[in-house]
Design an enzyme around this catalytic site. Sequence first.
Site, PDB file in Angstrom:
ATOM      1  N   CYS A 118       2.950  -8.140   2.637  1.00  0.00           N
ATOM      2  CA  CYS A 118       2.030  -6.991   2.603  1.00  0.00           C
ATOM      3  C   CYS A 118       0.722  -7.337   3.323  1.00  0.00           C
ATOM      4  O   CYS A 118       0.106  -6.473   3.955  1.00  0.00           O
ATOM      5  CB  CYS A 118       1.742  -6.576   1.161  1.00  0.00           C
ATOM      6  SG  CYS A 118       3.208  -5.998   0.260  1.00  0.00           S
TER       7      CYS A 118
ATOM      8  N   CYS B  63       1.837  -9.929  -2.686  1.00  0.00           N
ATOM      9  CA  CYS B  63       2.910  -9.882  -1.691  1.00  0.00           C
ATOM     10  C   CYS B  63       2.428 -10.424  -0.343  1.00  0.00           C
ATOM     11  O   CYS B  63       1.593  -9.792   0.322  1.00  0.00           O
ATOM     12  CB  CYS B  63       3.387  -8.429  -1.570  1.00  0.00           C
ATOM     13  SG  CYS B  63       4.374  -8.054  -0.121  1.00  0.00           S
TER      14      CYS B  63
END
Length: 183
Positions: free
Chosen positions: A77, A74
């Site tokens: 993230c 991600c």
Amino acid sequence: MKGWRYTLGFVVLCAGLLFVLFKGFGRNPHEVPFMMKGKPAPDFGLRALDSGEKVSLADLKGRPVVINFWASWCGPCRVEHPVLEWGARQYGSQAVFLGVVFQDTDDNARGFLQQYGASFPQLVDPRSRMALDYGVAGVPETYFIDPNGIIRGKHVGPIDPQTLALRIQELSTPSAPTEAARK
């Protein structure tokens, strides 16, 4: 006569479209309608990625909890993780921080944490059962649980330091009793 109906239909269609656009604009995309707000947080028992030790929400009752769902694949993230690391160092005495690895391998998660840091426990969620219980739609998502185990809020997308600080401050203020908490 026929032209009048088409004109009226076009006006109604445009009015409907304007209404939909009006209702959608001006909202914060990180404040997604959230049905679990004010309800007891689902309990869990997951193993820690580094130690294998079991961590459960029941064991943390009486302390505010910040749960972040993330994955090594991600991109957002990666942007968010330093903020959570800072938050855990800054506010770790006020709230328990937990990371939950979402649809990822243990090895990839460990590699991510070696690169970006791991100052708070990271939990493994096999088959994403906890994520399903919490209603996770994607990552990153961060949940805020008060000392009574009630979900006070959710943040979708990468969280910034100001929002994280505000949410932790909100966790330390008493909430009105909810219907579920009264039972």
